[in-house]
Design an enzyme around this catalytic site. Structure first.
Site, mmCIF file in Angstrom:
data_model
loop_
_atom_site.group_PDB
_atom_site.id
_atom_site.type_symbol
_atom_site.label_atom_id
_atom_site.label_comp_id
_atom_site.label_asym_id
_atom_site.label_seq_id
_atom_site.Cartn_x
_atom_site.Cartn_y
_atom_site.Cartn_z
ATOM 1 C CG ASN A 25 -0.660 -2.505 -1.664
ATOM 2 O OD1 ASN A 25 -1.485 -1.908 -2.354
ATOM 3 N ND2 ASN A 25 -0.409 -3.796 -1.803
ATOM 4 C CE LYS A 82 -2.786 -5.686 0.534
ATOM 5 N NZ LYS A 82 -2.707 -7.087 0.973
ATOM 6 C CG HIS A 95 1.136 -7.241 -3.896
ATOM 7 N ND1 HIS A 95 0.221 -8.192 -3.523
ATOM 8 C CD2 HIS A 95 1.463 -6.551 -2.781
ATOM 9 C CE1 HIS A 95 -0.008 -8.066 -2.222
ATOM 10 N NE2 HIS A 95 0.734 -7.083 -1.741
ATOM 11 C CD GLU A 113 -3.106 -8.954 -2.121
ATOM 12 O OE1 GLU A 113 -3.394 -7.833 -2.571
ATOM 13 O OE2 GLU A 113 -2.889 -9.169 -0.911
ATOM 14 C CD GLU A 120 4.718 -7.325 0.236
ATOM 15 O OE1 GLU A 120 4.349 -6.557 1.127
ATOM 16 O OE2 GLU A 120 4.046 -7.555 -0.772
ATOM 17 N N GLY A 135 -1.454 -10.120 5.154
ATOM 18 C CA GLY A 135 -2.861 -10.028 5.534
ATOM 19 C C GLY A 135 -3.306 -11.118 6.501
ATOM 20 C CB SER A 172 1.181 -9.238 9.423
ATOM 21 O OG SER A 172 0.193 -9.930 8.669
ATOM 22 N N GLY A 177 -2.712 -3.727 5.406
ATOM 23 C CA GLY A 177 -3.800 -3.389 6.334
ATOM 24 C C GLY A 177 -3.541 -2.157 7.193
HETATM 25 C C1 PEP Z 1 0.878 -6.205 1.368
HETATM 26 O O1 PEP Z 1 -0.189 -6.377 0.832
HETATM 27 O O2 PEP Z 1 1.853 -5.871 0.681
HETATM 28 C C2 PEP Z 1 0.977 -6.433 2.808
HETATM 29 C C3 PEP Z 1 2.166 -6.525 3.334
HETATM 30 O O3 PEP Z 1 -0.209 -6.545 3.502
HETATM 31 P P1 PEP Z 1 -0.378 -6.651 5.110
HETATM 32 O O4 PEP Z 1 0.498 -5.578 5.710
HETATM 33 O O5 PEP Z 1 -1.820 -6.415 5.339
HETATM 34 O O6 PEP Z 1 0.091 -8.020 5.493
#
Ligand code: PEP
Length: 250
Positions: free
Chosen positions: A9, A11, A95, A97, A167, A173, A213, A235
């Protein structure tokens, strides 16, 4: 049998040029013989140019969001039909966000989910508890109600096109990841919910991804858990070497 999937992703990151450079790097580095389904989700303006680059490869594309209507007066929105017309195979819905920053409700997510599967695309549905829920020991209840109020309104037949992505919001993040045991515990719980709602077949055949993460140094251990079928990566999907080492971590 369910599939192993690693999805990146991106983003709201990367210009056209940067998206093309990362895609070029991925095309060179994702092993041709991988058994993992590799998906990347650039921003809307970069979907088509990236699609032109990957169309003959083993990488496919996801959109990060979609509207539930086909067309009309919805300024700033993009429909599933438009995504389909540029070769998109998967749409990410729910998601955290989108939920927390853009206020997307269970009802809206249910409508979007239904639209994605009715159009014949793969739905990647995200959900997960916030830190307070986990601290209060409510994470199983929260996840159950997130599923029941949205994606569980689909039928067992629809579910053939669904991938779930657990998640935990506290791990997105933040650099803090759920332990492999915490991930397994929740994924097994989700699979049990699927079994109760749709039966053994759906439960066994639905891929459940972990997101939060995931990095090259923890992916292998997380993916080794029996109910973890891959990851949704934020990320670490922005660097080709990191993403490819996660793709090959099974
Ligand atoms: C995400 O945004 O779906 C995600 C898992 O981000 P990160 O891997 O940066 O924690």
């Amino acid at each position: 049998m369910r599939k192993n999937i690693v999805a990146g992703n991106w983003k709201m990151n990367k210009t056209l040029e940067e998206s093309q450079a990362l895609t070029k790097d991925l095309l060179a580095k994702v092993p041709a013989n991988t058994n993992t389904n590799v998906i990347i989700a650039p921003t809307f303006p970069n979907l088509y140019p990236v699609q032109e680059m990957i169309k003959d490869s083993n990488i496919s594309l996801a959109a990060q969001n979609a509207h539930f209507e086909e067309s009309g007066a919805f300024t700033g929105e993009v429909s599933v039909e438009m995504l389909q017309s540029v070769g998109i195979e998967t749409v990410i819905i729910g998601h955290s966000e989108r939920r927390s920053i853009f206020g997307e409700s269970h009802d809206l997510l249910a409508q979007k989910s239904s639209k994605v599967v009715k159009a014949g695309l793969q739905l990647m549905f995200c959900f997960g508890e916030v830190l307070e829920d986990r601290k209060a020991g409510k994470h199983f209840d929260v996840v159950k109600s997130q599923l029941e109020e949205s994606v569980f309104q689909l039928t067992a037949d629809d579910f053939k096109q669904v991938v779930l992505a657990y998640e935990p919001v506290w791990a997105i993040g933040t650099g803090e990841t759920a332990s492999p045991e915490q991930a397994q515990e929740m994924h097994a719980f989700i699979r049990d919910l699927l079994k109760d709602k749709y039966g053994e077949d759906t439960a066994e055949n639905t891929s459940i991804l972990y997101g939060g993460s995931v990095k090259p140094n923890n992916a292998k251990e997380i993916f080794s858990k029996p109910d973890v079928d891959g990851g949704l990566i934020g990320g670490a999907s922005l660097k080709a070497d990191d993403f490819v080492s996660i793709v090959t971590a099974f």
